[in-house]
Motif scaffolding. Sequence first.
Motif, short mmCIF file in Angstrom:
data_model
loop_
_atom_site.label_atom_id
_atom_site.label_comp_id
_atom_site.label_asym_id
_atom_site.label_seq_id
_atom_site.Cartn_x
_atom_site.Cartn_y
_atom_site.Cartn_z
N PHE A 305 -0.98 3.74 -1.27
CA PHE A 305 0.38 4.20 -0.96
C PHE A 305 0.42 5.67 -0.56
CE2 PHE A 305 0.73 0.73 -4.07
CZ PHE A 305 1.38 -0.19 -3.27
N LYS A 306 -0.71 6.20 -0.14
CA LYS A 306 -0.76 7.57 0.35
C LYS A 306 -0.40 7.58 1.84
CE LYS A 306 -4.12 9.16 -3.06
NZ LYS A 306 -5.47 9.72 -3.31
N PRO A 307 0.14 8.72 2.32
CA PRO A 307 0.60 8.79 3.72
C PRO A 307 -0.54 8.54 4.70
CG PRO A 307 0.51 10.97 2.74
CD PRO A 307 0.33 10.00 1.62
N LEU A 308 -0.19 7.89 5.82
CA LEU A 308 -1.22 7.49 6.77
C LEU A 308 -0.65 7.45 8.18
CD1 LEU A 308 -4.17 6.24 6.99
CD2 LEU A 308 -3.05 4.01 6.83
N ASP A 309 -1.40 7.99 9.12
CA ASP A 309 -1.12 7.77 10.53
C ASP A 309 -1.83 6.47 10.90
OD1 ASP A 309 -1.10 7.67 13.31
OD2 ASP A 309 -1.41 9.82 13.54
N PRO A 310 -1.13 5.50 11.49
CA PRO A 310 -1.77 4.22 11.82
C PRO A 310 -3.06 4.36 12.61
CG PRO A 310 0.59 4.02 12.06
CD PRO A 310 0.32 5.47 11.77
N VAL A 311 -3.21 5.43 13.39
CA VAL A 311 -4.45 5.58 14.16
C VAL A 311 -5.64 5.81 13.24
CG1 VAL A 311 -3.23 6.52 16.15
CG2 VAL A 311 -4.20 8.09 14.48
N ASP A 312 -5.40 6.28 12.03
CA ASP A 312 -6.48 6.47 11.05
C ASP A 312 -6.65 5.25 10.15
OD1 ASP A 312 -7.36 9.04 11.70
OD2 ASP A 312 -5.72 9.97 10.59
N GLY A 313 -5.74 4.27 10.27
CA GLY A 313 -5.78 3.12 9.39
C GLY A 313 -6.50 1.93 9.99
N PHE A 314 -6.68 0.91 9.16
CA PHE A 314 -7.32 -0.34 9.55
C PHE A 314 -6.31 -1.45 9.28
CE2 PHE A 314 -10.56 2.73 8.71
CZ PHE A 314 -11.53 2.50 9.69
N GLU A 315 -5.89 -2.12 10.35
CA GLU A 315 -4.77 -3.04 10.24
C GLU A 315 -5.13 -4.32 9.50
OE1 GLU A 315 -1.35 -5.16 13.06
OE2 GLU A 315 -2.78 -3.71 13.92
N ILE A 316 -4.22 -4.71 8.64
CA ILE A 316 -4.37 -5.94 7.85
C ILE A 316 -3.89 -7.12 8.69
CG2 ILE A 316 -3.57 -7.15 5.77
CD1 ILE A 316 -3.15 -4.36 4.51
N ALA A 317 -4.62 -8.21 8.64
CA ALA A 317 -4.23 -9.41 9.39
C ALA A 317 -2.88 -9.90 8.88
CB ALA A 317 -5.28 -10.49 9.22
N LYS A 318 -2.00 -10.18 9.80
CA LYS A 318 -0.66 -10.58 9.44
C LYS A 318 -0.60 -12.07 9.13
CE LYS A 318 4.02 -9.38 10.90
NZ LYS A 318 4.82 -8.78 12.00
N ASP A 319 0.10 -12.39 8.06
CA ASP A 319 0.33 -13.79 7.72
C ASP A 319 1.12 -14.43 8.86
OD1 ASP A 319 1.26 -16.22 6.70
OD2 ASP A 319 1.48 -15.43 4.67
N ILE A 320 0.68 -15.59 9.32
CA ILE A 320 1.36 -16.23 10.45
C ILE A 320 2.80 -16.59 10.09
CG2 ILE A 320 -0.74 -17.15 11.49
CD1 ILE A 320 -0.09 -19.84 10.18
N ASN A 321 3.07 -16.70 8.77
CA ASN A 321 4.44 -17.00 8.34
C ASN A 321 5.24 -15.74 8.08
OD1 ASN A 321 4.04 -19.85 8.32
ND2 ASN A 321 2.91 -19.64 6.41
N ASN A 322 4.61 -14.58 8.26
CA ASN A 322 5.27 -13.33 7.95
C ASN A 322 6.42 -13.07 8.91
OD1 ASN A 322 5.65 -11.07 6.45
ND2 ASN A 322 3.81 -10.00 7.13
N SER A 323 7.42 -12.37 8.43
CA SER A 323 8.60 -12.09 9.23
C SER A 323 8.25 -11.15 10.38
CB SER A 323 9.67 -11.46 8.34
OG SER A 323 9.90 -12.29 7.21
N PRO A 324 8.56 -11.51 11.61
CA PRO A 324 8.13 -10.73 12.77
C PRO A 324 8.78 -9.36 12.89
CG PRO A 324 9.63 -12.49 13.44
CD PRO A 324 9.31 -12.72 11.99
N TRP A 325 9.83 -9.11 12.12
CA TRP A 325 10.49 -7.81 12.19
C TRP A 325 9.83 -6.77 11.28
CZ3 TRP A 325 12.97 -12.35 10.71
CH2 TRP A 325 13.10 -12.56 9.35
#
Length: 362
Positions: A305-325
Motif C-alpha cells: 500500500f505504498k505509493p507507486l507510479d504504474p510505470v514502476d509497478g508490475f500489473e496483476i492479471a485482472k479477474d475476467i469477472n472483475n468490474s471493467p470500471w
Amino acid sequence: MNMVYKIAYLEDQEAGSIKRNIEQQGFEVTHVLPQKSFEETLNQIQQINAHLLLMDFRLHAGAPHFNAPPFAQFFRSQVIEQGVSLPIVVISSENNISDYYRDYTSLDLFDFAVDKETFLNKTKKYCSLFNELINGYQSLKNRQAVQGKKIGPEILNVPEELKLRIDSRLLDTLSMHKYQTDPFMMSGLLLSSFVKPIGILIGPDVLSARLGISKESQDWNNLLNQLDEFKYSGIYSKTYDRWWAHGIEIWWKLNFPSAQTLRRLTASERCKLISEKYGFNQLIGLEKQPSSNSTRFWTVCSGSFKPLDPVDGFEIAKDINNSPWLDPQYYSFDHLINASLKVLEKLKEHELERFKDKVRRG
C-alpha cells in the motif's frame, strides 16, 4: 431514540469477546447455536428478528455440511421462498479467511468476511459497517418495494459536476434486473466493486499518492477540508473514507489552472504547489521507494500500500469477472522481491517475465 439493531451470532463455541465488543458498540447480540438442521437454525434466527447475521466460518468441527458457505447458500435461497434477506458477515480465526471469501464470492453468499483478530482490533470500524449494511439493505428494500421505482445513481450521491462522467458500464450494471430486485446483490456489488476498490472512488492511500503528500503531514486534515466537495457521501461512506477520482482532477484544474495535470508532476512539485496555494507549511512530500525511479505517483502497491507510479509497478492479471470500471492493480518490485510464488503467479504473464528479467539484471 435510535433503534437498537439486533445481530444473530451463529457460533458453535463460546461467543466471548466478539459478542461483548459488538454490544459495546450499541448492538443487541444473540448467540445462536447451530441446530440439527438448517431449517431449525433459520427458525431460531427468524425468532430473534435479527437485522444482520454474523457467523463463524467453521461450525461443528467434523460436520462440514454446517460450515458457513452451505448454510449461507441455504439462507440466501429463502429470499424467494420466505422473503428472508439479511446482510451476512462471516468471521473466522483463520487469517486467510479473505481467500475463502473470494472463493465463494461468485456464489453470492457473504456481504463481508474478516478474521477475528482484525475484527477485535478494529471493532468500531466493522460495527460501523454493520450499521451501514443494515441501513443499506433496508433502504434498498424500501425502494424495491415501490412498484416501478428503479434504484439509480441517487444512492451514490454523485456531485453535480460528475454526473455526466460516471462510467456508463457501472450504471448499466446497476440497472440489471438481478441487482434491482435483490438488496443483497445490489449491496454486494456496490461494496465490493465500487466503494472498496480503486476506480471511480479512491481511498486515503491512493489520494495521498495522487497528491504526492504524506498522510502523516500535520496539515493533512487541513488539506482534506479543501477536497470536501468531492468526498464520497453515498452508501457505505460512513465506514469507508473515499473521494471521487474525477473530482480530484476537477479540483486540481480549478485551483491550479496554469499547472500541468497531477499525473505529469512529481510528488515534490505537487506538494510545493499545494503548500503555496493554501499557505500550508506542514505538508510532507512523498519519496520514492528504493527500487523505483519515479515519484509521479498515481496508485499504491497492492501488497504494501505504498505509493507507486504504474510505470514502476508490475500489473496483476485482472479477474475476467472483475468490474471493467476498476483501475489496474500493481505490485512494486520491492514487494515482489520477497514475495511467495503464489503472489508472483498473480502477475500478468509478460509482467512476470519483466520482473524476472529485472531480478537477473540486479
